[in-house]
Design an enzyme around this catalytic site. Structure first.
Site, PDB file in Angstrom:
ATOM      1  N   GLU A   1       0.912   6.898  16.615  1.00 12.99           N
ATOM      2  CA  GLU A   1       2.315   6.480  16.636  1.00 12.99           C
ATOM      3  C   GLU A   1       3.137   7.543  17.349  1.00 12.99           C
ATOM      4  OE1 GLU A   1       3.718   4.167  13.021  1.00 12.99           O
ATOM      5  OE2 GLU A   1       2.425   5.679  12.142  1.00 12.99           O
TER       6      GLU A   1
ATOM      7  N   HIS B   1      -5.175   1.112   6.633  1.00 12.47           N
ATOM      8  CA  HIS B   1      -5.297   0.440   7.938  1.00 12.47           C
ATOM      9  C   HIS B   1      -6.568   0.849   8.700  1.00 12.47           C
ATOM     10  CE1 HIS B   1      -1.311  -0.576   6.908  1.00 12.47           C
ATOM     11  NE2 HIS B   1      -0.661   0.377   7.519  1.00 12.47           N
TER      12      HIS B   1
ATOM     13  N   LYS C   1       0.840  -1.185   0.000  1.00 12.06           N
ATOM     14  CA  LYS C   1       0.000   0.000   0.000  1.00 12.06           C
ATOM     15  C   LYS C   1       0.881   1.242   0.000  1.00 12.06           C
ATOM     16  CE  LYS C   1      -0.262   1.902   3.844  1.00 12.06           C
ATOM     17  NZ  LYS C   1       1.045   2.099   4.441  1.00 12.06           N
TER      18      LYS C   1
HETATM   19  C1  BG6 Z   1       2.849   1.385   7.620  1.00 14.02           C
HETATM   20  C2  BG6 Z   1       3.026   2.850   7.399  1.00 14.02           C
HETATM   21  O1  BG6 Z   1       1.920   0.867   6.711  1.00 14.02           O
HETATM   22  O2  BG6 Z   1       2.398   1.148   8.933  1.00 14.02           O
HETATM   23  C3  BG6 Z   1       3.969   3.454   8.435  1.00 14.02           C
HETATM   24  O3  BG6 Z   1       3.545   3.089   6.099  1.00 14.02           O
HETATM   25  C4  BG6 Z   1       3.528   3.093   9.830  1.00 14.02           C
HETATM   26  O4  BG6 Z   1       4.023   4.870   8.306  1.00 14.02           O
HETATM   27  C5  BG6 Z   1       3.287   1.596   9.941  1.00 14.02           C
HETATM   28  O5  BG6 Z   1       4.541   3.504  10.746  1.00 14.02           O
HETATM   29  C6  BG6 Z   1       2.680   1.235  11.275  1.00 14.02           C
HETATM   30  O6  BG6 Z   1       2.625  -0.153  11.382  1.00 14.02           O
HETATM   31  P1  BG6 Z   1       2.581  -0.846  12.807  1.00 14.02           P
HETATM   32  O7  BG6 Z   1       2.401  -2.288  12.494  1.00 14.02           O
HETATM   33  O8  BG6 Z   1       3.891  -0.534  13.482  1.00 14.02           O
HETATM   34  O9  BG6 Z   1       1.421  -0.241  13.531  1.00 14.02           O
END
Ligand code: BG6
Length: 494
Positions: A229, A253, A161
């Site tokens: 995040e 997501h 994605k």
């Molecule tokens: C990715 C994004 O799809 O998901 C990132 O491109 C993001 O920017 C990441 O940090 C977060 O994934 P997770 O699994 O750490 O929540």
């Protein structure tokens, strides 16, 4: 013991990673493949072929992958397991586009098939920046590396994605991919769908009786989806400038989380039954009209973003977004779904909170007691501290009637004694096995772009002038609180 389908080993194959020297390969893909090797879940005969523009020798490639696996594997690296994986690693250098671009890869794969016994089966993983998806798909076709659907040997392509930049480019990309692959061979990845806690949303809803009767507009007041995040953009300035939070997290997501929380029960557990239900939800989300933008969307950018490498000094790329959406169907009519996501927020937490309606009448007479009654909340914690928590009111011990919030807690670690595996492990294996359930289908990606594209358009037209508008370590711009306050709602204190 694990069910038979889970134990079934995938057939031999060559697993080709485009963008092998990039961020994703080192951070996610190789660590996932390593952990699958530890679990003895990889095909008996596999070759993992890194493909990229960088001039690297095989040994150099193996050394750099070792470094990444050491740094990012969820389990410490054991030499014997690593050696087994390293023996399957190959590197091929080349271009992505131009006549004959992948002729070298084709030759290399023929040789690899002979040496590794991979039988001509192939997974192509497009882990490159989205701008080269199109030339790679066409070069694969031109090099004769694609195959007819349901044929043997088989071939599949995994696409990272975001799939496109907006609705128009996603439709265009669909057309391009359709020239090279059949839809059944295209695995559009959204790694959130591979997270154990995300898969558990369906088990929670459909393996239990007590939640379904209250899972609707009669009992639910609002739903809050947070994908927060604490990290920034981590030297991915170029990628992030092209994407921003709406494309990077919300379109994929966050909307997939919403789809899982809101969907109707599928008729069975077949991949397409589940995917049909997810897309129904996405198609039922009420479009946000330009005139409603102000009441429905808030964007933000953290202070310091413009100083990150490869970011324009006057960038208006949002690193934070909050949305209020409604689902126009019988189950959810009138229930606001609030979604927020951002970088450099106060902490890393992904959670879905189902907030129930207030009680209709307070029995307890005294006003101050009634004021102590909060709504019940079911919090589904996706990460970290994976678990589910039900908050409700209870009588505080004592002669006076006092009410406090208490929680019933389910915690993955204490219930099952282990951390769940990484999402990529599950998804890579599913693709090698030919199970697309946890990947997004063309119609689903299109439906989510249909919602997000007008928002992107409106932002482009009148670029935010107040950026940067939130401090790193905060919960985002003040306007995001306002978005809820208008409805007498508040973001949960996480
Ligand atoms: C990715 C994004 O799809 O998901 C990132 O491109 C993001 O920017 C990441 O940090 C977060 O994934 P997770 O699994 O750490 O929540």
């Amino acid at each position: 013991m694990a069910p038979a389908w889970e134990r079934a080993r995938p057939e031999p194959c060559a697993f080709v990673i485009f963008g092998a020297s990039g961020h994703l390969a080192g951070r996610k893909l190789l660590p996932a493949l390593y952990n699958l090797a530890v679990d003895d879940a990889l095909p008996e005969r596999i070759a993992i072929v890194g493909y990229g523009r960088s001039r690297l020798g095989r040994d150099e490639f193996i050394a750099s992958m070792r470094e990444s696996v050491d740094r990012h594997s969820r389990r410490p690296v054991a030499e014997a397991h690593w050696q087994r994986l390293a023996a399957a690693l190959e590197y091929v250098q080349g271009e992505y586009q131009g006549p004959q671009a992948l002729a070298g890869l084709r030759q290399a794969l023929a040789d690899i098939d002979r040496r590794y016994g991979t039988e001509g089966n192939r997974v192509f993983y497009l882990g490159t920046p989205p701008s080269v998806f199109e030339p790679i798909a066409l070069s694969l076709r031109d090099a004769g590396l694609t195959c007819a659907p349901r044929s043997r040997p088989w071939c599949r392509v995994i696409v990272e994605k975001p799939f496109g930049r907006d609705l128009e480019s996603a439709l265009h990309l669909d057309e391009i991919f359709a020239q090279a692959f059949d839809e059944s061979q295209i695995y559009r990845i959204d790694h959130y769908l591979g997270k154990e806690t995300v898969q558990n949303l369906l088990v929670f809803r459909f393996a239990n009786m007590i939640f379904e009767p209250v899972w609707n507009r009669n009992y639910v007041d609002q739903v809050q989806i947070t994908v927060a995040e604490d990290i920034g953009i981590e030297r991915r300035g170029q990628f992030y400038e092209e994407t921003g939070v709406l494309r990077d997290i919300i379109q994929s997501h966050a909307l997939q989380l919403l789809a899982l929380i809101a969907l109707e029960a599928p008729v069975d557990w077949q991949p397409d039954s589940l995917r049909d239900q997810r897309v129904q939800v996405l198609r039922s989300i009420r479009p946000i009209l330009p005139a409603e933008m102000h009441d429905s969307v808030v964007v933000g950018q953290y202070r310091g973003y413009r100083e990150e490498p490869n970011v324009a000094p006057d960038s208006v790329t949002p690193t934070y977004a909050a949305l209020r959406v409604f689902i126009d169907n019988w189950r959810w009519q009138g229930v606001p779904f609030y979604i927020r996501s951002g970088k450099k927020l106060a902490k890393r937490v992904t959670e879905i909170a189902v907030v129930f309606r207030c009680i209709p009448v307070c029995l307890f007479r005294e006003r101050d007691v009634c004021q102590m009654i909060d709504s019940d909340v079911l919090a589904l914690r996706i990460q970290p501290d994976e678990g589910i928590h039900l908050r409700f009111g209870a009588k505080l011990p004592g002669r006076a009637l006092r009410i406090a919030n208490v929680t019933m807690d389910f915690d993955y670690y204490s219930a099952f004694g282990a951390e769940p595996p990484e999402a990529y492990e599950r998804l890579l294996l599913d693709c090698m096995r030919g199970d697309p359930s946890l990947f997004t289908r063309r119609d689903s990606v299109e439906a989510s772009w249909r919602l997000i594209t007008p928002i992107l358009g409106a932002l482009e037209e009148r670029s935010p002038t107040d950026f940067p508008n939130y401090e790193p370590g905060s919960w985002g711009p003040a306007a995001a609180d306002e978005l809820l306050r208008r409805e007498h709602h508040y973001w949960r204190d996480l």
